[in-house]
Design a protein around this motif. Structure first.
Motif, PDB file in Angstrom:
ATOM      1  N   THR A  50       4.420  -0.303  11.785  1.00  0.00           N
ATOM      2  CA  THR A  50       2.986  -0.622  12.119  1.00  0.00           C
ATOM      3  C   THR A  50       1.849  -0.733  11.335  1.00  0.00           C
ATOM      4  OG1 THR A  50       2.470   1.353  13.118  1.00  0.00           O
ATOM      5  CG2 THR A  50       3.446   0.144  14.588  1.00  0.00           C
ATOM      6  N   GLY A  51       2.301   0.142  10.180  1.00  0.00           N
ATOM      7  CA  GLY A  51       1.102   0.490   9.296  1.00  0.00           C
ATOM      8  C   GLY A  51      -0.051   1.383   9.653  1.00  0.00           C
TER       9      GLY A  51
ATOM     10  N   VAL B 153       0.967  -1.252   0.009  1.00  0.00           N
ATOM     11  CA  VAL B 153      -0.006   0.393   0.148  1.00  0.00           C
ATOM     12  C   VAL B 153       0.716   1.163  -0.116  1.00  0.00           C
ATOM     13  CG1 VAL B 153      -1.968   1.353   1.285  1.00  0.00           C
ATOM     14  CG2 VAL B 153      -1.639  -1.208   1.430  1.00  0.00           C
ATOM     15  N   SER B 154       0.573   2.243  -0.952  1.00  0.00           N
ATOM     16  CA  SER B 154       1.108   3.435  -0.940  1.00  0.00           C
ATOM     17  C   SER B 154       0.114   4.481  -0.370  1.00  0.00           C
ATOM     18  CB  SER B 154       1.413   3.885  -2.204  1.00  0.00           C
ATOM     19  OG  SER B 154       1.866   5.278  -2.496  1.00  0.00           O
ATOM     20  N   PHE B 155       0.558   5.190   0.581  1.00  0.00           N
ATOM     21  CA  PHE B 155      -0.232   6.208   1.348  1.00  0.00           C
ATOM     22  C   PHE B 155       0.016   7.569   1.171  1.00  0.00           C
ATOM     23  CE2 PHE B 155      -2.321   8.721   4.505  1.00  0.00           C
ATOM     24  CZ  PHE B 155      -3.777   8.418   4.291  1.00  0.00           C
ATOM     25  N   GLY B 156      -0.874   8.762   0.689  1.00  0.00           N
ATOM     26  CA  GLY B 156      -0.333   9.916   0.506  1.00  0.00           C
ATOM     27  C   GLY B 156      -0.290  10.657   1.625  1.00  0.00           C
TER      28      GLY B 156
ATOM     29  N   PRO C 267      -0.828 -10.707   4.188  1.00  0.00           N
ATOM     30  CA  PRO C 267       0.038 -10.006   4.903  1.00  0.00           C
ATOM     31  C   PRO C 267       0.021  -8.632   4.080  1.00  0.00           C
ATOM     32  CG  PRO C 267       0.991 -11.492   3.467  1.00  0.00           C
ATOM     33  CD  PRO C 267      -0.022 -11.943   3.738  1.00  0.00           C
ATOM     34  N   VAL C 268       0.139  -7.415   4.836  1.00  0.00           N
ATOM     35  CA  VAL C 268      -0.025  -6.113   4.364  1.00  0.00           C
ATOM     36  C   VAL C 268       1.264  -5.210   4.838  1.00  0.00           C
ATOM     37  CG1 VAL C 268      -1.203  -3.951   4.240  1.00  0.00           C
ATOM     38  CG2 VAL C 268      -2.332  -6.156   4.177  1.00  0.00           C
ATOM     39  N   SER C 269       1.896  -4.481   3.568  1.00  0.00           N
ATOM     40  CA  SER C 269       2.946  -3.679   3.953  1.00  0.00           C
ATOM     41  C   SER C 269       2.474  -2.300   3.361  1.00  0.00           C
ATOM     42  CB  SER C 269       4.079  -3.960   3.564  1.00  0.00           C
ATOM     43  OG  SER C 269       5.278  -3.027   3.651  1.00  0.00           O
TER      44      SER C 269
ATOM     45  N   PRO D  96      -5.342   2.608  11.680  1.00  0.00           N
ATOM     46  CA  PRO D  96      -4.575   1.399  11.447  1.00  0.00           C
ATOM     47  C   PRO D  96      -4.760   0.766  10.245  1.00  0.00           C
ATOM     48  CG  PRO D  96      -6.271   0.882  13.119  1.00  0.00           C
ATOM     49  CD  PRO D  96      -6.407   2.097  12.695  1.00  0.00           C
ATOM     50  N   LEU D  97      -4.200   1.227   9.263  1.00  0.00           N
ATOM     51  CA  LEU D  97      -4.597   0.620   7.729  1.00  0.00           C
ATOM     52  C   LEU D  97      -4.080  -0.584   7.498  1.00  0.00           C
ATOM     53  CD1 LEU D  97      -5.822   1.445   5.335  1.00  0.00           C
ATOM     54  CD2 LEU D  97      -3.856   2.541   4.291  1.00  0.00           C
ATOM     55  N   GLN D  98      -2.993  -0.923   7.797  1.00  0.00           N
ATOM     56  CA  GLN D  98      -2.432  -2.320   7.751  1.00  0.00           C
ATOM     57  C   GLN D  98      -3.268  -3.169   8.503  1.00  0.00           C
ATOM     58  OE1 GLN D  98       1.992  -2.776   8.724  1.00  0.00           O
ATOM     59  NE2 GLN D  98       1.521  -4.732   9.650  1.00  0.00           N
TER      60      GLN D  98
END
Lengths: 322, 322
Positions: free
Chosen positions: B75-76, B65-68, B103-105, B91-93
């Motif tokens: 912790t994501g 995930v790319s977040f602006g 699993p999410v990064s 807590p997006l992750q």
């Protein structure tokens, strides 16, 4: 217990020391000024005698070396010294390994001092820090996640030549308004001298420059960065203005670095940092203002003083043995 | 073969895509503009439907995930979005891991775009690079020895707020003369507008501003960074001067970063980099002049365009599976 030999090839000073690997006090320590007409060979010759003196017949288990100029830390080959001729491409690591039959690690003085402060000084417990020395020049060394960072070509850390005022005076590097152009000891002296030359004695009344002028017996060529600090501490307004500008430049540089790399701590060493509380207050204030509000960091004094490179060299030696 | 789900929460755009781990082309790709009154919940809702569309009933093996906005990459957890309200401490992750059971990064968009260009774009083979996006804002992402560098508090890369002209105009961040204050698209537009307001039509003869004025039908509020580029390419001298100043600020920033961190490459993306060859020539020239002569680097164009964050998100996903 292993014996570490730590060497410091400074621009104007050579030093050697030994320490037992588990100890935090020198076993032996010796140093010597580099002669005015020094070259690489004479420096090595002098260092050899210092080494003999501190080894006292023992054999080192590892040798760490701080060198005052760019070094390829992987190969231990010196690129050059900015102060002493003849150091171009000298394979210092190899020379020492063959002569003392022990593993050797070499890096430049700002990086090594950074390691010293990180392992034994004001950076203990801070995995990510930038060490800045403000002295004859202004240089820096990185610790990122507990490791040094030299950059792709070994040139990282050059905060001294960060441009902070593009309309400022020309630096020896060719640019205008570098941090070093305002904040190094020799440039502090030069900036004070140039201001005094513009303001004849007593022209403004008050204390603008008179105290500094008095300190050098009106011989402006005798002005040093240290004397500018002394004059400022006695209330000389011209000296204060010059130091304030130095602190401002350093503060902008630190704030910019904080935005760019977000280290936990900045550790500042070198003679200019003895300029007094006002100097420190301005550095911290400007750094904080320059950095974004979300970027947190501390600016603290180095604690190892002139021995930072030697203690860093010890850390290099310990690292070999690990 | 694993399925990677890549997500891009941009300030104004949401995008999702899937790719097989061994492939370098999208399996499916969908995107949507974020509505004007968006908040975190509506963004997540829209993203959910994009995800459904690209997953097409399959289950992802890893999600990048790319977040602006600033994110704690460990912790994501999102700190905040500068564009969309309600993202504080989401807590997006964790949310995505629970919903999609994979699993999410998560990392911020400049870091993720840097990874994208490093793994799949103009940074391939360069272990140490700085990616800079020059768009609505100016931000950067580090790759050091093949890994991202977020800084101690996740704030590294903020070249946009490096002060390059302390006497320059005030930026939204509160400082004067930041890189972003000269080089972002909106500030390029603002600077052109302010100059035009000072120079009434035809006041100077020649082409100072007349082309730009013509392009917006004399409604200066319609000026955009892109229109300034168009006017400059048609010979408008005022537009050229504004763009040259943007390129100069960026060049000083890049040169300063080169001195400080000594990366191999600077990879520049974002709309403003489409401003033409003259813009690039000035960026490169000023960067080279600002850096010390011993500091080598290249300044090159990003190649992944708007998909850089999505490709970087793929790299994050692949990294989880390694």
């Amino acid at each position: 217990m292993s014996l570490i030999l730590a060497l410091d090839f400074g621009g104007t000073k050579l030093a050697a020391a030994t320490v037992e690997s588990s100890q935090r006090e020198w076993l032996r320590h010796d140093h010597c000024l580099s002669p005015a007409n020094a070259d690489a060979l004479s420096d090595i010759e002098i260092m050899r005698s210092l080494i003999d003196s501190v080894l006292d017949g023992r054999k080192p288990d590892a040798i760490g070396v701080s060198f005052g100029g760019p070094v390829d830390a992987d190969t231990g080959i010196v690129r050059l010294s900015h102060h002493v001729p003849g150091w171009e491409n000298i394979p210092l690591q190899l020379l020492l390994e063959e002569e003392y039959n022990a593993p050797v690690s070499v890096d430049n003085d700002a990086n090594v001092a950074a390691i010293g402060e990180y392992q034994f000084g004001a950076g203990q417990g801070y995995e990510t820090l930038f060490y800045i020395t403000i002295s004859t020049g202004v240089g820096g060394g990185w610790i990122l996640n507990g490791k040094t960072w030299q950059g792709a070509g070994g040139m990282a850390g050059e905060i001294g030549h960060m441009v902070v005022d593009p309309g400022g005076p020309v630096c020896l590097c060719g640019n205008r308004g570098c941090v070093e152009r305002f904040a190094s000891g020799p440039y502090i002296a030069q900036n004070a001298k140039e201001l005094l030359e513009k303001h004849p004695p007593h022209s403004q009344g008050g204390t603008r420059g008179d105290i500094l002028r008095h300190l050098v017996g009106n011989d402006l060529n005798k002005i040093t960065g240290q004397l500018v600090s002394v004059a400022a501490s006695h209330g000389d307004e011209l000296a204060r203005a010059v130091l304030n500008k130095a602190a401002w430049a350093l503060g902008v540089g630190i704030g910019n670095v904080a935005n760019l790399m977000n280290p936990q701590r900045f550790v500042l060493g070198g003679g200019v940092t003895k300029a007094g509380d006002n100097f420190w207050a301005i550095v911290r204030k400007v750094a904080q203002e320059t950095a974004l509000p979300e970027v947190n960091f501390e600016v603290v004094r180095a604690v190892l003083g002139d021995d930072a490179p030697l203690w860093g060299a010890v850390a290099l030696g310990l690292d070999i043995l690990d």
